[in-house]
Scaffold this active site. Structure first.
Site, PDB file in Angstrom:
ATOM      1  N   GLU A 121      -2.837  -0.745  -0.073  1.00 50.35           N
ATOM      2  CA  GLU A 121      -1.751  -1.552  -0.657  1.00 50.35           C
ATOM      3  C   GLU A 121      -1.156  -2.539   0.338  1.00 50.35           C
ATOM      4  OE1 GLU A 121       2.628  -0.594  -2.558  1.00 50.35           O
ATOM      5  OE2 GLU A 121       0.972   0.795  -2.960  1.00 50.35           O
ATOM      6  N   ASP A 122      -1.050  -2.143   1.596  1.00 48.11           N
ATOM      7  CA  ASP A 122      -0.291  -2.947   2.556  1.00 48.11           C
ATOM      8  C   ASP A 122      -1.090  -3.487   3.734  1.00 48.11           C
ATOM      9  OD1 ASP A 122       2.025  -2.602   1.072  1.00 48.11           O
ATOM     10  OD2 ASP A 122       2.584  -0.762   2.121  1.00 48.11           O
TER      11      ASP A 122
END
Length: 238
Positions: A121-122
């Protein structure tokens, strides 16, 4: 990979005190009097199981250490949004602490997924990379708890609520630990610029995500309830 909570068992209970005279003999495993030979066979079986168990434990520890190193490298340039701006890796490590030390969870897939849960996600990590390094089972758990950044922030939040009841057992544990850690961080080191109302909104939203997965782990759920109630009490007085 197997869980860490391995129980070593033998097919026959061995009374070690009773075989001391036999052990003192040069050829004690060939000593046949008073059933010593049977006991020696049991000891051999016991030690074989113990060796296998130790090998599995070491393998699980290595798996988790690899996930820790992987996550630390991927998050190396990131910091948490809180005022203290702690290194981002502190967050997934907090999850593992909650899962392992507080809730007694020793499933290495759960612990590894907790360490890896924000990498896709990051960071530039892909799910294929997770599968290549940690296997399909870990990949699937990470995928379950990864937000789709193509959606707006509000859409992502609603998706977490809608998707929560469909999470696997392992993903539910990671989700619980993640929300506990986030609520704790909002109280101890909130992001700059967050108003009291925004903090309250996050607390209420987190509860909406967790309520559908209750029954997953009573210890984690109690920890969540404690930090939630404490946060609502503190923020309501602000």
């Amino acid at each position: 990979m197997g869980a860490l909570n391995i129980v070593v068992k033998s097919t026959q209970r061995v009374d070690f005190a009773s075989i001391k005279p036999c052990i003192n003999s040069k050829n004690w495993c060939q000593h046949k009097r008073n059933g010593y030979e049977t006991r020696c066979d049991s000891i051999t079986l016991y030690l074989t199981h113990a060796h296998s168990a130790i090998a599995m434990i070491l393998s699980s520890i290595g798996f988790i250490i690899k996930a820790t190193q992987f996550a630390a490298h991927k998050h190396r340039h990131q910091r948490r949004k809180g005022k203290q701006a702690v290194p981002y890796i502190n967050h997934p490590v907090d999850l593992v602490y909650l899962l392992s030390n507080r809730a007694g969870i020793q499933d290495d897939i759960v612990l590894a997924a907790a360490l890896l849960h924000d990498t896709v996600e990051d960071t530039d990590t892909t799910l294929d990379e997770i599968e290549r390094e940690f296997g399909k089972t870990a990949r699937d758990v990470v995928a379950e708890v990864t937000d789709d950044k193509m959606l707006s922030a509000e859409e992502r939040k609603q998706h977490q609520i809608d998707h929560a009841p469909h999470l696997s057992d392992r993903a539910r544990l990671v989700k619980l630990a993640d929300k506990i850690a986030n609520l704790h961080d909002i109280l101890s080191s909130p992001p700059d610029g967050w108003s009291t109302q925004r903090k309250l909104d996050y607390f209420h939203w987190a509860k909406q995500v967790i309520d559908p997965i209750r029954g997953s782990n009573t210890i984690l759920e109690q920890i969540f309830d404690d930090v939630y109630e404490r946060g609502i009490h503190i923020l309501s007085k602000s």
